[in-house]
Design a protein around this motif. Structure first.
Motif, PDB file in Angstrom:
ATOM      1  N   THR A 163      62.935 -67.561  70.526  1.00 44.18           N
ATOM      2  CA  THR A 163      63.471 -68.665  69.751  1.00 44.18           C
ATOM      3  C   THR A 163      64.436 -69.477  70.595  1.00 44.18           C
ATOM      4  O   THR A 163      65.263 -68.928  71.312  1.00 44.18           O
ATOM      5  N   ASP A 210      68.049 -74.282  58.593  1.00 43.79           N
ATOM      6  CA  ASP A 210      66.640 -74.355  58.965  1.00 43.79           C
ATOM      7  C   ASP A 210      65.776 -74.783  57.778  1.00 43.79           C
ATOM      8  O   ASP A 210      64.842 -75.576  57.925  1.00 43.79           O
ATOM      9  N   LYS A 220      56.237 -62.949  65.253  1.00 43.67           N
ATOM     10  CA  LYS A 220      55.404 -62.965  64.047  1.00 43.67           C
ATOM     11  C   LYS A 220      54.584 -61.690  63.855  1.00 43.67           C
ATOM     12  O   LYS A 220      54.396 -61.223  62.725  1.00 43.67           O
ATOM     13  N   ASP A 238      60.088 -68.423  61.960  1.00 42.04           N
ATOM     14  CA  ASP A 238      60.396 -69.251  63.122  1.00 42.04           C
ATOM     15  C   ASP A 238      61.412 -68.600  64.047  1.00 42.04           C
ATOM     16  O   ASP A 238      61.499 -68.950  65.224  1.00 42.04           O
ATOM     17  N   SER A 284      52.588 -69.595  61.169  1.00 39.68           N
ATOM     18  CA  SER A 284      53.426 -69.895  62.334  1.00 39.68           C
ATOM     19  C   SER A 284      52.811 -69.369  63.624  1.00 39.68           C
ATOM     20  O   SER A 284      53.028 -69.933  64.702  1.00 39.68           O
TER      21      SER A 284
END
Length: 256
Positions: free
Chosen positions: A202, A213, A80, A76, A132
């Motif tokens: 982010t 998190d 990715k 996150d 994700s």
């Protein structure tokens, strides 16, 4: 434009980045299924591993799952695609050491255990990043279709890879069979590299500690009955399969 044409365009398959991800997932799962057969066979048949060594090998292969929550929080926070590519390359590099060591006559159970840990960690990172990334590849109305296609491809790839793994082990030996998995990870890395998808930065508010998190994620899951039930069922299934996989190779491959 006909209704059928509009329906075809609305599916996840119409998105080129999704097709790259689907291909990458299918090829890595096929290769990993080969290693699932080859590694225990290599330990038992060629290295004459004991029941304890086989158990340790299976345990270490599952151990990285303990950091799955950390991997999810990491995916996150950072792009990715680099995580997917890095995990694929790390897995391929680890796998290549097995036939190289076998050829040199220095392969040990300890090396197999080290490779199992690397493979397990790479899989955890890869899976977290892939899950994700999926919402960025398809529209919200295509998520269900995308997940169903990935699930179907995974089932077919796992079954085909397991059967192919058994044939390869019998034909060329377990050490050489592992090379198929290494190649599959390299192909996956190339497919992910060719994927072109914008990844948003982010959000500043998410720049908290990883522990925070993880706690927030666990709380969210705990408040969702459907997700909570699915995770409980999958965890129970995974536990049972892990117990079964610990000794099946030893008792199936060692003559009575």
């Amino acid at each position: 434009m006909t209704v059928a044409a509009r329906a075809a365009r609305s599916t996840a398959w119409s998105r080129p980045p999704f097709r790259f991800l689907l291909g990458a997932e299918a090829v890595t799962l096929s290769g990993s299924a080969v290693s699932t057969v080859a590694l225990p066979a290599l330990a038992v048949l060629e290295l004459r591993a004991s029941t304890t060594e086989v158990a340790v090998l299976a345990f270490l292969g599952q151990l990285p799952n303990a950091v799955a929550l950390w991997a999810g929080a990491l995916s996150d926070r950072h792009p990715k695609r680099p995580q997917l590519i890095a995990s694929d390359l790390a897995a391929a590099a680890a796998l290549v050491t097995i036939p190289a060591a076998a050829l040199a006559g220095v392969l040990t159970v300890g090396q197999l255990c080290a490779v199992a840990v690397v493979l397990g960690a790479a899989k955890v990172v890869h899976d977290a990043a892939a899950i994700s990334l999926l919402p960025a590849l398809v529209g919200p109305d295509q998520l269900h279709d995308a997940n169903s296609k990935i699930g179907a491809a995974s089932s077919v790839a796992d079954s085909a890879g397991t059967n192919a793994g058994a044939l390869l082990v019998g034909a060329v030996g377990p050490a050489r069979s592992v090379l198929v998995d290494a190649v599959s990870f390299l192909i996956s890395a190339v497919l992910i590299w060719r994927m072109r998808v914008p990844e948003t930065a982010t959000a500043p508010r998410a720049r908290t500690g990883l522990a925070r998190d993880i706690v927030d994620g666990v709380r969210y899951v705990a408040r969702q009955p459907t997700i909570r039930t699915v995770i409980a069922a999958l965890s129970t299934l995974s536990f049972g399969l892990a117990v079964m996989n610990t000794y099946w190779a030893y008792y199936l491959l060692v003559p009575a």
